[in-house]
Design a protein around this motif. Sequence first.
Motif, PDB file in Angstrom:
ATOM      1  N   TRP A  66       0.930  -1.259   0.463  1.00  0.00           N
ATOM      2  CA  TRP A  66       0.029   0.162  -0.099  1.00  0.00           C
ATOM      3  C   TRP A  66       0.724   1.244   0.264  1.00  0.00           C
ATOM      4  N   ASN A 106      -3.643   0.726  -2.444  1.00  0.00           N
ATOM      5  CA  ASN A 106      -3.526  -0.606  -2.585  1.00  0.00           C
ATOM      6  C   ASN A 106      -2.388  -0.562  -4.232  1.00  0.00           C
ATOM      7  N   ILE A 153      -8.583  -1.964   5.869  1.00  0.00           N
ATOM      8  CA  ILE A 153      -8.254  -2.732   4.157  1.00  0.00           C
ATOM      9  C   ILE A 153     -10.263  -3.498   4.758  1.00  0.00           C
TER      10      ILE A 153
END
Length: 194
Positions: free
Chosen positions: A30, A47, A75
């Motif tokens: 990321w 990402n 996430i």
Amino acid sequence: MVIGCTKKLLDFLGVKPQKLTAETDPLFSWTANLIILNRRKTLVAVNNATKCCFVLHGLTAKSISKLPELMKDGIRAVLQSEYIASDVIEKYLTDCGENLTFTTTASRSDVAYCNKACARVERFVNLFESDSMFQEKYLPWINDDMIAKEDYSFIYEKLITTLTERYGAPVQSAHVAELEVTLDLLTPCKRTLV
């Protein structure tokens, strides 16, 4: 999990970036930046493989110690907002690993997508709820963008394709309600809403 941080974010976290010994999978990498929105520190993470992003709005010095859990919760929030099945989410988080590795940003294109995501996040700041760090309600809107280098595909399409290649189909799971509506007209008329 590898987090490529901007200098501003590294300074805020007070960490020294580590050097990577091997090439990392972009799906588990990321790129993150720190921006200030309505006088609140906001981490925007993108990402590197799918370009989907999440936010941590309202970071404080106390929350730095909880950053690994907050990142995983962020996430989880973005994957849930795209109706990714819970077992796929847990497999992904397991594959990410327990430890966060903070590095400098990997490439200019990753930083460019992160900056673009920061601009999208800024559009929604007046709608953000002060009691929610993850802003789950707005993640689908924040991620409603196209990836130009990928034949103009949407971020959610790239996310689903990438996760399907990794974990097999189906990766999405959602509960749907189907409602049949009969309109009170002279001519019979029915509609089905999903």
